[in-house]
Design an enzyme around this catalytic site. Sequence first.
Site, PDB file in Angstrom:
ATOM      1  N   GLN A 137       0.837  -1.203   0.000  1.00  0.00           N
ATOM      2  CA  GLN A 137       0.000   0.000   0.000  1.00  0.00           C
ATOM      3  C   GLN A 137       0.870   1.251   0.000  1.00  0.00           C
ATOM      4  O   GLN A 137       1.538   1.535   0.995  1.00  0.00           O
ATOM      5  CB  GLN A 137      -0.883  -0.045   1.257  1.00  0.00           C
TER       6      GLN A 137
ATOM      7  N   SER B 231       1.233   6.590   2.374  1.00  0.00           N
ATOM      8  CA  SER B 231       1.961   7.572   3.190  1.00  0.00           C
ATOM      9  C   SER B 231       3.204   8.092   2.480  1.00  0.00           C
ATOM     10  O   SER B 231       3.862   7.367   1.720  1.00  0.00           O
ATOM     11  CB  SER B 231       2.399   6.934   4.511  1.00  0.00           C
TER      12      SER B 231
ATOM     13  N   SER C  99       4.714  -1.220   4.035  1.00  0.00           N
ATOM     14  CA  SER C  99       4.900  -2.550   4.622  1.00  0.00           C
ATOM     15  C   SER C  99       5.006  -3.604   3.523  1.00  0.00           C
ATOM     16  O   SER C  99       4.185  -3.629   2.601  1.00  0.00           O
ATOM     17  CB  SER C  99       3.716  -2.912   5.525  1.00  0.00           C
TER      18      SER C  99
ATOM     19  N   GLU D 150      -4.374   9.621  18.132  1.00  0.00           N
ATOM     20  CA  GLU D 150      -4.851  11.017  18.212  1.00  0.00           C
ATOM     21  C   GLU D 150      -5.898  11.272  17.119  1.00  0.00           C
ATOM     22  O   GLU D 150      -6.926  11.907  17.363  1.00  0.00           O
ATOM     23  CB  GLU D 150      -3.671  11.994  18.042  1.00  0.00           C
TER      24      GLU D 150
ATOM     25  N   GLU E 288      -9.123  -1.122   6.053  1.00  0.00           N
ATOM     26  CA  GLU E 288      -7.912  -1.236   6.867  1.00  0.00           C
ATOM     27  C   GLU E 288      -8.240  -1.062   8.347  1.00  0.00           C
ATOM     28  O   GLU E 288      -7.805  -1.826   9.193  1.00  0.00           O
ATOM     29  CB  GLU E 288      -6.888  -0.184   6.431  1.00  0.00           C
TER      30      GLU E 288
HETATM   31  C1  LIG Z   1       3.684  -0.615  11.405  1.00  0.00           C
HETATM   32  C2  LIG Z   1       3.277   0.398  10.390  1.00  0.00           C
HETATM   33  C3  LIG Z   1       2.967  -0.007   9.116  1.00  0.00           C
HETATM   34  C4  LIG Z   1       2.595   0.930   8.152  1.00  0.00           C
HETATM   35  N1  LIG Z   1       2.351   0.482   6.889  1.00  0.00           N
HETATM   36  C5  LIG Z   1       2.010   1.381   5.938  1.00  0.00           C
HETATM   37  C6  LIG Z   1       1.804   0.945   4.596  1.00  0.00           C
HETATM   38  O1  LIG Z   1       1.947  -0.246   4.268  1.00  0.00           O
HETATM   39  N2  LIG Z   1       1.487   1.871   3.657  1.00  0.00           N
HETATM   40  C7  LIG Z   1       1.334   3.192   3.968  1.00  0.00           C
HETATM   41  O2  LIG Z   1       0.996   3.961   3.078  1.00  0.00           O
HETATM   42  N3  LIG Z   1       1.544   3.645   5.230  1.00  0.00           N
HETATM   43  C8  LIG Z   1       1.883   2.765   6.215  1.00  0.00           C
HETATM   44  N4  LIG Z   1       2.126   3.209   7.500  1.00  0.00           N
HETATM   45  C9  LIG Z   1       2.102   4.638   7.763  1.00  0.00           C
HETATM   46  C10 LIG Z   1       0.944   5.119   8.634  1.00  0.00           C
HETATM   47  O3  LIG Z   1      -0.257   5.148   7.923  1.00  0.00           O
HETATM   48  C11 LIG Z   1       1.344   6.506   9.153  1.00  0.00           C
HETATM   49  O4  LIG Z   1       2.480   6.341   9.970  1.00  0.00           O
HETATM   50  C12 LIG Z   1       0.250   7.150   9.957  1.00  0.00           C
HETATM   51  O5  LIG Z   1      -0.837   7.498   9.141  1.00  0.00           O
HETATM   52  C13 LIG Z   1       0.765   8.409  10.684  1.00  0.00           C
HETATM   53  O6  LIG Z   1       1.408   9.268   9.799  1.00  0.00           O
HETATM   54  P1  LIG Z   1       2.883   9.824  10.101  1.00  0.00           P
HETATM   55  O7  LIG Z   1       3.754   8.684  10.493  1.00  0.00           O
HETATM   56  O8  LIG Z   1       3.301  10.656   8.926  1.00  0.00           O
HETATM   57  O9  LIG Z   1       2.731  10.752  11.383  1.00  0.00           O
HETATM   58  P2  LIG Z   1       2.190  12.257  11.413  1.00  0.00           P
HETATM   59  O10 LIG Z   1       0.913  12.348  10.646  1.00  0.00           O
HETATM   60  O11 LIG Z   1       3.299  13.163  11.024  1.00  0.00           O
HETATM   61  O12 LIG Z   1       1.878  12.421  12.942  1.00  0.00           O
HETATM   62  C14 LIG Z   1       2.869  12.689  13.933  1.00  0.00           C
HETATM   63  C15 LIG Z   1       2.171  12.864  15.267  1.00  0.00           C
HETATM   64  O13 LIG Z   1       1.268  13.975  15.228  1.00  0.00           O
HETATM   65  C16 LIG Z   1      -0.039  13.587  15.580  1.00  0.00           C
HETATM   66  N5  LIG Z   1      -1.025  14.317  14.773  1.00  0.00           N
HETATM   67  C17 LIG Z   1      -0.979  14.514  13.424  1.00  0.00           C
HETATM   68  N6  LIG Z   1      -2.060  15.200  13.030  1.00  0.00           N
HETATM   69  C18 LIG Z   1      -2.829  15.432  14.138  1.00  0.00           C
HETATM   70  C19 LIG Z   1      -4.073  16.092  14.379  1.00  0.00           C
HETATM   71  N7  LIG Z   1      -4.774  16.636  13.378  1.00  0.00           N
HETATM   72  N8  LIG Z   1      -4.553  16.121  15.647  1.00  0.00           N
HETATM   73  C20 LIG Z   1      -3.858  15.550  16.673  1.00  0.00           C
HETATM   74  N9  LIG Z   1      -2.665  14.921  16.503  1.00  0.00           N
HETATM   75  C21 LIG Z   1      -2.159  14.866  15.261  1.00  0.00           C
HETATM   76  C22 LIG Z   1      -0.105  12.101  15.259  1.00  0.00           C
HETATM   77  O14 LIG Z   1      -1.111  11.442  16.015  1.00  0.00           O
HETATM   78  C23 LIG Z   1       1.302  11.641  15.650  1.00  0.00           C
HETATM   79  O15 LIG Z   1       1.391  11.424  17.027  1.00  0.00           O
HETATM   80  C24 LIG Z   1       2.499   2.311   8.487  1.00  0.00           C
HETATM   81  C25 LIG Z   1       2.816   2.715   9.774  1.00  0.00           C
HETATM   82  C26 LIG Z   1       3.195   1.791  10.726  1.00  0.00           C
HETATM   83  C27 LIG Z   1       3.538   2.258  12.105  1.00  0.00           C
END
Ligand SMILES: Cc1cc2nc3c(=O)[nH]c(=O)nc-3n(C[C@H](O)[C@H](O)[C@H](O)COP(=O)(O)OP(=O)(O)OC[C@H]3O[C@@H](n4cnc5c(N)ncnc54)[C@H](O)[C@@H]3O)c2cc1C
Length: 396
Positions: A132, A135, A167, A380, A250
């Site tokens: 997928q 991100s 992933s 969050e 998902e």
């Molecule tokens: C094990 C694992 C597998 C994954 N696999 C995939 C995959 O296969 N394909 C894929 O596309 N993605 C994948 N992801 C990515 C996942 O979807 C993102 O990590 C997730 O959506 C969070 O985005 P970010 O890491 O950019 O954090 P950010 O969005 O940058 O967030 C950082 C922090 O800020 C907080 N935050 C952000 N916006 C807000 C708001 N509006 N209000 C309050 N708090 C907020 C968040 O809660 C977090 O604590 C995976 C992630 C993990 C951990």
Amino acid sequence: MDFEYSDAEQAFRKEFRDWLASSLPADLCLDDPADDRVASDRETFERRRQWQKAMHAAGWVGITWPPEYGGRGSGLIERVIWDEEYQAARAPVLPGQMGLSLVGPTIIHWGTDEQKRRHLPAILAADEVWCQGFSEPGAGSDLASLRTRAVDRGDHFVVNGQKVWTSGAQYAHWIILLVRTDLDAPKHRGISCLLVDIKTPGVSVRPLVLMTGHHHFNEVFFSDVVVPKANLLGPVNQGWKVSTTTLMHERHSSGARNPIGQVTALIALARRLPRGAGTAWDDPRVRQRLAQLVIECETLKYTRLRSLTRQLRGEPPGPEGSVLKLTGSELGVRISDAAGELLGVHALLNEGTETVPDAPRWFNRVLAARQYTIAAGTSEIQRNIIGERVLGLPKD
Ligand SMILES: Cc1cc2nc3c(=O)[nH]c(=O)nc-3n(C[C@H](O)[C@H](O)[C@H](O)COP(=O)(O)OP(=O)(O)OC[C@H]3O[C@@H](n4cnc5c(N)ncnc54)[C@H](O)[C@@H]3O)c2cc1C
């Protein structure tokens, strides 16, 4: 809520349980399959792929997929029974899970006849393993900010950009990709969804390794990647709606597992872990904490059943649907915290010892549980959804 299974449902359970007992190779079984969703090496991946093929040949893959697409066409209850029996057998997460749970249902909903014919049978048979590509470094929670660009060149798109946290991309044959196709439109309206063969020239996959040492996800780079127009999923610039279908599946599948098995294993651990003249289990505070976790697993179970009841009645998802992912992943972290405190330094051992024979499972759980409160939407963000859409609170 009716807790009784019909005769037909019980027969389904028995048939699947018996089949697993006679067909599942013991060396594929894991203490905690959820912590090893992506195979640690290619050999394990290939063995799991053969396992999916064997399951498919016997009719045990795609339980709720419509028969015209090669599925079994069973209902939700059979799907729940399937999950329970599969978990109880400690069977590995299928390598084609992403295709089966997310990509396949999205193609069924949005795909052309040709896309359905091309991809759905291959997803079931593990001939196509999917990942997928949603991100990006600047687009996770705020997914609509994504910047990977696809430029229309007549009969094809040219894609440039980067995805992250993908992933299983190291094993995948295909990637479902969100791209920006209109720079001038409001950000949710300029996105499209593409189905991309990961072997296309210009796609490169680079590993990201977890602190457990496990290669779970990757960065995926796109440099002048040519994607035929026939691989557009859904209408151009409607990719946000397509991705909503994927994310709905998902979040639903992320809340599906009940961690009671982990708590039961923790209880067994407390009963044998030396503490003073006896074991950790002699300490009433340890017992109290574990009892609390058992209670929370039970409440999760009934919340899930309430959600299921609604679905079976054909009602729209209620509040319980929204809290499942949040409470399930937060409970996972509380279980891992309890394991870490119980084990102390033993939690850092990745090899079984006399005192802790199942040390690797706790090593993985303690170091990796936090991922569940991030993957498929952070806690969050789930709280925002519950606050705004379920409770109707003001946005700011
Ligand atoms: C094990 C694992 C597998 C994954 N696999 C995939 C995959 O296969 N394909 C894929 O596309 N993605 C994948 N992801 C990515 C996942 O979807 C993102 O990590 C997730 O959506 C969070 O985005 P970010 O890491 O950019 O954090 P950010 O969005 O940058 O967030 C950082 C922090 O800020 C907080 N935050 C952000 N916006 C807000 C708001 N509006 N209000 C309050 N708090 C907020 C968040 O809660 C977090 O604590 C995976 C992630 C993990 C951990």
